[in-house]
Motif scaffolding. Structure first.
Motif, PDB file in Angstrom:
ATOM      1  N   MET A   1       0.844  -1.191   0.000  1.00  8.14           N
ATOM      2  CA  MET A   1       0.000   0.000   0.000  1.00  8.14           C
ATOM      3  C   MET A   1       0.876   1.237   0.000  1.00  8.14           C
ATOM      4  O   MET A   1       1.750   1.387   0.848  1.00  8.14           O
ATOM      5  N   LYS A   2       0.653   2.117  -0.929  1.00 10.49           N
ATOM      6  CA  LYS A   2       1.401   3.363  -1.009  1.00 10.49           C
ATOM      7  C   LYS A   2       0.582   4.494  -0.396  1.00 10.49           C
ATOM      8  O   LYS A   2      -0.510   4.808  -0.856  1.00 10.49           O
ATOM      9  N   VAL A   3       1.112   5.092   0.670  1.00 11.51           N
ATOM     10  CA  VAL A   3       0.461   6.225   1.310  1.00 11.51           C
ATOM     11  C   VAL A   3       0.954   7.503   0.646  1.00 11.51           C
ATOM     12  O   VAL A   3       2.139   7.813   0.662  1.00 11.51           O
ATOM     13  N   VAL A   4       0.039   8.247   0.047  1.00  9.60           N
ATOM     14  CA  VAL A   4       0.375   9.484  -0.660  1.00  9.60           C
ATOM     15  C   VAL A   4       0.592  10.622   0.334  1.00  9.60           C
ATOM     16  O   VAL A   4       1.523  11.415   0.212  1.00  9.60           O
ATOM     17  N   SER A   5      -0.284  10.716   1.337  1.00  7.08           N
ATOM     18  CA  SER A   5      -0.156  11.748   2.364  1.00  7.08           C
ATOM     19  C   SER A   5      -0.978  11.326   3.569  1.00  7.08           C
ATOM     20  O   SER A   5      -1.871  10.475   3.464  1.00  7.08           O
ATOM     21  N   GLN A   6      -0.688  11.908   4.719  1.00  2.43           N
ATOM     22  CA  GLN A   6      -1.427  11.564   5.932  1.00  2.43           C
ATOM     23  C   GLN A   6      -1.703  12.802   6.765  1.00  2.43           C
ATOM     24  O   GLN A   6      -0.951  13.780   6.730  1.00  2.43           O
ATOM     25  N   TYR A   7      -2.813  12.758   7.516  1.00  4.93           N
ATOM     26  CA  TYR A   7      -3.280  13.909   8.274  1.00  4.93           C
ATOM     27  C   TYR A   7      -3.800  13.418   9.619  1.00  4.93           C
ATOM     28  O   TYR A   7      -4.279  12.289   9.743  1.00  4.93           O
ATOM     29  N   ASN A   8      -3.715  14.283  10.615  1.00 10.29           N
ATOM     30  CA  ASN A   8      -4.246  13.975  11.931  1.00 10.29           C
ATOM     31  C   ASN A   8      -5.574  14.689  12.125  1.00 10.29           C
ATOM     32  O   ASN A   8      -5.699  15.882  11.817  1.00 10.29           O
ATOM     33  N   ALA A   9      -6.578  13.973  12.639  1.00 15.41           N
ATOM     34  CA  ALA A   9      -7.843  14.609  12.988  1.00 15.41           C
ATOM     35  C   ALA A   9      -7.602  15.577  14.138  1.00 15.41           C
ATOM     36  O   ALA A   9      -6.896  15.256  15.098  1.00 15.41           O
ATOM     37  N   LEU A  10      -8.175  16.767  14.037  1.00 13.08           N
ATOM     38  CA  LEU A  10      -7.936  17.828  15.016  1.00 13.08           C
ATOM     39  C   LEU A  10      -9.193  18.113  15.822  1.00 13.08           C
ATOM     40  O   LEU A  10     -10.312  18.069  15.298  1.00 13.08           O
ATOM     41  N   PRO A  11      -9.036  18.442  17.118  1.00  9.42           N
ATOM     42  CA  PRO A  11     -10.206  18.768  17.938  1.00  9.42           C
ATOM     43  C   PRO A  11     -10.928  19.998  17.389  1.00  9.42           C
ATOM     44  O   PRO A  11     -10.305  20.955  16.928  1.00  9.42           O
ATOM     45  N   ALA A  12     -12.250  19.972  17.433  1.00  3.78           N
ATOM     46  CA  ALA A  12     -13.070  21.094  16.976  1.00  3.78           C
ATOM     47  C   ALA A  12     -14.387  21.047  17.721  1.00  3.78           C
ATOM     48  O   ALA A  12     -14.658  20.130  18.500  1.00  3.78           O
ATOM     49  N   MET A  13     -15.224  22.056  17.495  1.00  4.11           N
ATOM     50  CA  MET A  13     -16.546  22.113  18.107  1.00  4.11           C
ATOM     51  C   MET A  13     -17.540  22.586  17.066  1.00  4.11           C
ATOM     52  O   MET A  13     -17.239  23.468  16.259  1.00  4.11           O
ATOM     53  N   ASP A  14     -18.732  21.992  17.057  1.00  2.00           N
ATOM     54  CA  ASP A  14     -19.750  22.370  16.084  1.00  2.00           C
ATOM     55  C   ASP A  14     -21.115  22.212  16.740  1.00  2.00           C
ATOM     56  O   ASP A  14     -21.226  21.736  17.876  1.00  2.00           O
ATOM     57  N   GLY A  15     -22.167  22.589  15.996  1.00  2.00           N
ATOM     58  CA  GLY A  15     -23.507  22.502  16.548  1.00  2.00           C
ATOM     59  C   GLY A  15     -23.617  23.311  17.821  1.00  2.00           C
ATOM     60  O   GLY A  15     -23.024  24.378  17.969  1.00  2.00           O
ATOM     61  N   ASP A  16     -24.360  22.787  18.790  1.00  2.00           N
ATOM     62  CA  ASP A  16     -24.527  23.446  20.084  1.00  2.00           C
ATOM     63  C   ASP A  16     -23.500  22.888  21.069  1.00  2.00           C
ATOM     64  O   ASP A  16     -23.828  22.168  22.006  1.00  2.00           O
ATOM     65  N   GLY A  17     -22.226  23.211  20.811  1.00  2.00           N
ATOM     66  CA  GLY A  17     -21.158  22.813  21.715  1.00  2.00           C
ATOM     67  C   GLY A  17     -20.762  21.357  21.642  1.00  2.00           C
ATOM     68  O   GLY A  17     -20.256  20.796  22.629  1.00  2.00           O
ATOM     69  N   VAL A  18     -20.943  20.700  20.489  1.00  2.00           N
ATOM     70  CA  VAL A  18     -20.579  19.296  20.328  1.00  2.00           C
ATOM     71  C   VAL A  18     -19.077  19.193  20.062  1.00  2.00           C
ATOM     72  O   VAL A  18     -18.552  19.827  19.132  1.00  2.00           O
ATOM     73  N   ASN A  19     -18.390  18.386  20.866  1.00  2.00           N
ATOM     74  CA  ASN A  19     -16.961  18.177  20.687  1.00  2.00           C
ATOM     75  C   ASN A  19     -16.726  17.093  19.644  1.00  2.00           C
ATOM     76  O   ASN A  19     -17.283  15.989  19.743  1.00  2.00           O
ATOM     77  N   ILE A  20     -15.912  17.417  18.662  1.00  2.00           N
ATOM     78  CA  ILE A  20     -15.643  16.502  17.561  1.00  2.00           C
ATOM     79  C   ILE A  20     -14.145  16.483  17.260  1.00  2.00           C
ATOM     80  O   ILE A  20     -13.370  17.275  17.791  1.00  2.00           O
ATOM     81  N   ARG A  21     -13.774  15.558  16.393  1.00  5.67           N
ATOM     82  CA  ARG A  21     -12.443  15.566  15.766  1.00  5.67           C
ATOM     83  C   ARG A  21     -12.675  15.643  14.266  1.00  5.67           C
ATOM     84  O   ARG A  21     -13.548  14.942  13.741  1.00  5.67           O
ATOM     85  N   ARG A  22     -11.909  16.476  13.568  1.00  8.51           N
ATOM     86  CA  ARG A  22     -12.219  16.804  12.181  1.00  8.51           C
ATOM     87  C   ARG A  22     -10.993  16.699  11.279  1.00  8.51           C
ATOM     88  O   ARG A  22      -9.885  17.087  11.648  1.00  8.51           O
ATOM     89  N   VAL A  23     -11.248  16.196  10.077  1.00  9.50           N
ATOM     90  CA  VAL A  23     -10.297  16.266   8.963  1.00  9.50           C
ATOM     91  C   VAL A  23     -11.050  16.916   7.817  1.00  9.50           C
ATOM     92  O   VAL A  23     -12.121  16.431   7.423  1.00  9.50           O
ATOM     93  N   ALA A  24     -10.533  18.027   7.277  1.00  8.40           N
ATOM     94  CA  ALA A  24     -11.276  18.748   6.242  1.00  8.40           C
ATOM     95  C   ALA A  24     -10.333  19.506   5.326  1.00  8.40           C
ATOM     96  O   ALA A  24      -9.213  19.848   5.704  1.00  8.40           O
ATOM     97  N   ASP A  25     -10.800  19.756   4.110  1.00 14.36           N
ATOM     98  CA  ASP A  25     -10.075  20.602   3.156  1.00 14.36           C
ATOM     99  C   ASP A  25     -11.077  21.191   2.171  1.00 14.36           C
ATOM    100  O   ASP A  25     -11.632  20.470   1.342  1.00 14.36           O
ATOM    101  N   PHE A  26     -11.311  22.501   2.288  1.00 17.69           N
ATOM    102  CA  PHE A  26     -12.235  23.198   1.401  1.00 17.69           C
ATOM    103  C   PHE A  26     -11.492  24.132   0.441  1.00 17.69           C
ATOM    104  O   PHE A  26     -12.131  24.929  -0.245  1.00 17.69           O
TER     105      PHE A  26
END
Length: 290
Positions: free
Chosen positions: A1-26
């Motif tokens: 398996m060739k890994v092209v790139s890797q990222y760490n999920a980062l702590p974030a908050m959304d909704g009404d104070g919901v704690n999440i971990r997020r990986v995103a690129d817009f």
């Protein structure tokens, strides 16, 4: 398996104070056709009890998968559904959806789930919304002889060394998107062939895995997202503690996007129109409790 790139999920908050971990690129859309992955994982109600009160979307698809606990979904289309463990829900929001996602009152043992966003091609961004879920059926699974179980969440799946195909109830995601849950027992092994898609990614939500890359053994841990070469065979082995991964595949849409909050369009003018349409009530009103 060739890994092209890797990222760490980062702590974030959304909704009404919901704690999440997020990986995103817009911006560079390196996960194309996928845009974002949010993980909610907690046994403490205070991390998620506020839920996601009514909010709009336009121009994206949201794909929700629950492993533990659940949400009640309500939208302006008239859908009112409890999404529980092992269920998935897909909304191709198109020209507009208003919905809420609130923790189920009987989900007392914590919550573990994911919401994944996919981009929609420009030609589809203003079509009517589509809603589907698996609450009245089930997501099929297959298990190989090496301790790995593959659960199809969207699209069609199989292990590379087995002839058995499984098809998820939810089909037709943007960009030929596919999603599966790969569950590995301690030291289990699995091989996947995703060469029929241009993009492939893995999100490790539990345990650890290893894979041979350029004659060296690479190790990956919980909370890492890997973009992998879809044209090579994906060979994975779990560590002593086993592993759980979400597996993604699809074909990039390759269109410029403009993102603002819950809207993903192709120009700033379209974003401004989406905001105006929502503020003027053109998205409709959410279904209310009786």
């Amino acid at each position: 398996m060739k890994v092209v790139s890797q990222y760490n999920a980062l702590p974030a908050m959304d909704g009404d104070g919901v704690n999440i971990r997020r990986v995103a690129d817009f911006t560079r859309t390196k996960f194309d056709p996928f845009l974002m992955l949010d993980e909610i994982k907690s046994d403490d109600k205070q991390d998620f009890i506020g839920g996601f009160p009514p909010h709009p979307h336009r121009g994206i698809e949201t794909f929700t998968y629950i492993r533990k606990g659940g949400f009640e979904h309500r939208d302006q289309l008239g859908n009112v559904k409890a999404i529980r463990a092992s269920d998935v829900q897909w909304m191709s929001t198109g020209s507009g959806v208003v919905h809420s996602e609130m923790p189920l009152a009987d989900a007392n043992d914590g919550l573990h789930g994911f919401q994944i966003w996919l981009n929609m091609p420009a030609k589809d961004k203003m079509r009517p919304a589509i809603y589907r879920d698996s609450s009245d059926t089930h997501n099929p699974e297959i298990t190989n002889s090496l301790g790995a179980t593959l659960r199809a969440l969207a699209g069609d799946w199989q292990f590379a060394d087995m002839d058995t195909h499984i098809s998820a109830p939810v089909q037709g995601l943007a960009g030929q998107g596919m999603v599966a849950d790969l569950m590995l027992a301690a030291n289990a092994q699995a091989q996947l062939d995703l060469s029929h898609r241009q993009y492939a990614g893995l999100y490790l939500y539990q345990g650890s895995i290893s894979s041979t890359q350029q004659d060296t053994q690479a190790h990956f841990q919980q909370g890492q997202y890997l973009i992998v070469d879809s044209q090579g065979l994906l060979s994975l082995q779990a560590g002593d503690d086993g592993a759980g991964l979400l597996v993604f595949a699809g074909d990039p849409i390759r269109e410029k996007i403009v993102h603002m909050g819950p809207f993903v369009m192709n120009s700033q003018a379209e974003i401004e129109q989406a905001i105006a349409d929502y503020q003027q009530g053109r998205f409709g009103e959410i279904v209310r409790s009786c």
